[in-house]
Design an enzyme around this catalytic site. Sequence first.
Site, PDB file in Angstrom:
ATOM      1  N   LYS A 125       0.799  -1.215   0.000  1.00 50.85           N
ATOM      2  CA  LYS A 125       0.000   0.000   0.000  1.00 50.85           C
ATOM      3  C   LYS A 125       0.838   1.274   0.000  1.00 50.85           C
ATOM      4  O   LYS A 125       0.440   2.265  -0.611  1.00 50.85           O
ATOM      5  CB  LYS A 125      -0.952  -0.004   1.202  1.00 50.85           C
ATOM      6  CG  LYS A 125      -1.871  -1.218   1.228  1.00 50.85           C
ATOM      7  CD  LYS A 125      -2.577  -1.454  -0.104  1.00 50.85           C
ATOM      8  CE  LYS A 125      -3.400  -2.720  -0.090  1.00 50.85           C
ATOM      9  NZ  LYS A 125      -3.958  -3.062  -1.414  1.00 50.85           N
ATOM     10  N   GLU A 209      -2.036   7.333   7.961  1.00 52.34           N
ATOM     11  CA  GLU A 209      -2.578   8.353   7.092  1.00 52.34           C
ATOM     12  C   GLU A 209      -3.694   9.106   7.809  1.00 52.34           C
ATOM     13  O   GLU A 209      -4.309   8.589   8.747  1.00 52.34           O
ATOM     14  CB  GLU A 209      -3.084   7.773   5.770  1.00 52.34           C
ATOM     15  CG  GLU A 209      -4.297   6.900   5.868  1.00 52.34           C
ATOM     16  CD  GLU A 209      -4.756   6.395   4.507  1.00 52.34           C
ATOM     17  OE1 GLU A 209      -3.909   6.223   3.611  1.00 52.34           O
ATOM     18  OE2 GLU A 209      -5.973   6.157   4.341  1.00 52.34           O
ATOM     19  N   HIS A 244     -14.914  -1.525   8.196  1.00 51.39           N
ATOM     20  CA  HIS A 244     -14.254  -1.355   6.899  1.00 51.39           C
ATOM     21  C   HIS A 244     -14.622  -2.456   5.902  1.00 51.39           C
ATOM     22  O   HIS A 244     -13.943  -2.619   4.885  1.00 51.39           O
ATOM     23  CB  HIS A 244     -12.732  -1.280   7.066  1.00 51.39           C
ATOM     24  CG  HIS A 244     -12.283  -0.227   8.029  1.00 51.39           C
ATOM     25  ND1 HIS A 244     -12.338   1.123   7.757  1.00 51.39           N
ATOM     26  CD2 HIS A 244     -11.796  -0.330   9.298  1.00 51.39           C
ATOM     27  CE1 HIS A 244     -11.893   1.800   8.799  1.00 51.39           C
ATOM     28  NE2 HIS A 244     -11.558   0.957   9.751  1.00 51.39           N
ATOM     29  N   ARG A 301      -8.124  -7.230  -8.912  1.00 54.29           N
ATOM     30  CA  ARG A 301      -8.952  -8.429  -9.082  1.00 54.29           C
ATOM     31  C   ARG A 301     -10.367  -7.996  -9.401  1.00 54.29           C
ATOM     32  O   ARG A 301     -10.679  -6.801  -9.391  1.00 54.29           O
ATOM     33  CB  ARG A 301      -8.958  -9.241  -7.785  1.00 54.29           C
ATOM     34  CG  ARG A 301      -9.332  -8.393  -6.570  1.00 54.29           C
ATOM     35  CD  ARG A 301      -9.446  -9.195  -5.299  1.00 54.29           C
ATOM     36  NE  ARG A 301      -9.500  -8.365  -4.105  1.00 54.29           N
ATOM     37  CZ  ARG A 301     -10.554  -7.714  -3.654  1.00 54.29           C
ATOM     38  NH1 ARG A 301     -11.700  -7.790  -4.334  1.00 54.29           N
ATOM     39  NH2 ARG A 301     -10.520  -6.988  -2.553  1.00 54.29           N
TER      40      ARG A 301
END
Length: 515
Positions: A125, A209, A244, A301
């Site tokens: 990431k 973040e 999430h 994907r």
Amino acid sequence: MDTHSVAHWPFQKVLVANRGEIALRVIRACRELGLRSVAVYSDVDRNALHVRMADEAYHIGPAVAAQSYLSIPALLDVARRSGAQAVHPGYGFLSENAEFVRACTEAGLIFVGPPAEAQLAMGEKTAARRTASEAGVPIVPGAMADVADDAEAVAIAEKIGYPLLLKAAAGGGGKGIRFVRDSRELLPSLRTARSEAMSAFGDSRVYLEKAIAPARHVEVQFIADTHGNVVHLGERECSIQRRHQKLIEESPSPIVDAELRERMTSATINLVRSIQYVNAGTAEFLVGPDRNFYFLEVNARVQVEHPVTEWVTGIDLVQEQFRVAAGLPLSFTQEQVELRGSAIECRISAEDPENRFLPATGTVQALQEPSGPGVRVDSSLYAGLQVPLYYDPLLSKLIVWGKDRMQAIARLRRALDEYHIVGVRTTIPFARWLMDHPRFIAGDMSTDFIAEEWDARLLQKEPEAEEQLSEEQVAAIAAGLLLHAKIEDEKLRRQPLAQNGHEGRSRWRDAVTRW
């Protein structure tokens, strides 16, 4: 030679390296294209629908995923024994594992998905954030690399400010994420995040973040071929989430107008071209209150929620994946992509929404699935199914289409009222509640919606009796379905897959003439 005829493709048999409804989805695409399908199954999936529907099926190990669906040697062995020339990974499991892609390539198999290089570019990431920034795509303020130690984490947190998110560097699918409100929570959350990341991905690295709040989760579907064509298929709204994990998805997004769509899709195309991506994928973004958007990640994907895009565009994404893997150009151009109407997907999972969405298990004693105009059900359910706790709790996906969003909501209400699963707690009651919620109807949502509305509701109300079918309804459904399932399952058990060396024989084909 007609290169567009499947008879001239470089593969005629496909190993479907997955289970559940996505395995069924891929098998159906194979059948429509004239390709043969090979299923795999663990001990607990011996009687699963994807095993019955595939042309061939092979046992790959015990229920634990690490010893079955995540075992690269076992999957490659099945490919060798069955004579499969291509592998479709579905989503989850090994779908975004560059090691698996390389192992398939080295074994002479065609991987129906992006190459290992693209997987690596987007799978880590922090590297993905750097790549996106270099491509001119806005990113959430935060670290451009994983944090080395506690001291560095404290320093970065003070620089970007609270609240913030800790994320697994090798993460995806909403796993390995911790919300940090203030400095007191940082170090305990960091330890937890590292532990979760190691458990989920075998990699303890995390990065920080800034938390954008309130935020909407909007993603752009794209697909690219080997002929230089990169096309987007509009966006999906995925803001209704729990821990999430997405619960409801729709296309188009109620918040996205033509101007915002142009900005987001252009950024997506630039990013995809910058990494020479091939096959289907999704660019995920957060959209803030100011309508500015920020890159989250690329899912390399096919997504769980791809059916809503298929319905509003009329394009079969899985079949396009196979075309791209066969070296053919996409069957459509960007100019031919037109968003028509509105589609909403509801994930039906074996979870108890009245008890913090905790996983549930049990036996499906009776089943009644909805149908009618504008209704699609992608499901692995059948009466008699024992729902295992070893895998993701997703049981089925209920997708509806309407000429506009209000008709889609009305159809989803109706379809949910028709949907009855007896014996296992599911998220159907939550979805019914959501379809009547004024904020959802108005398109006013964020990733905090469930915490603000559903969780708050649970805290305020007294426990109520779970809505039940009447005894007469249960008897009417169960008398036919359950008895039929028992009879047919008993017939199938008398024909084991592993028999005289012909393990690959499909019990679906054996049994279908008697059904």
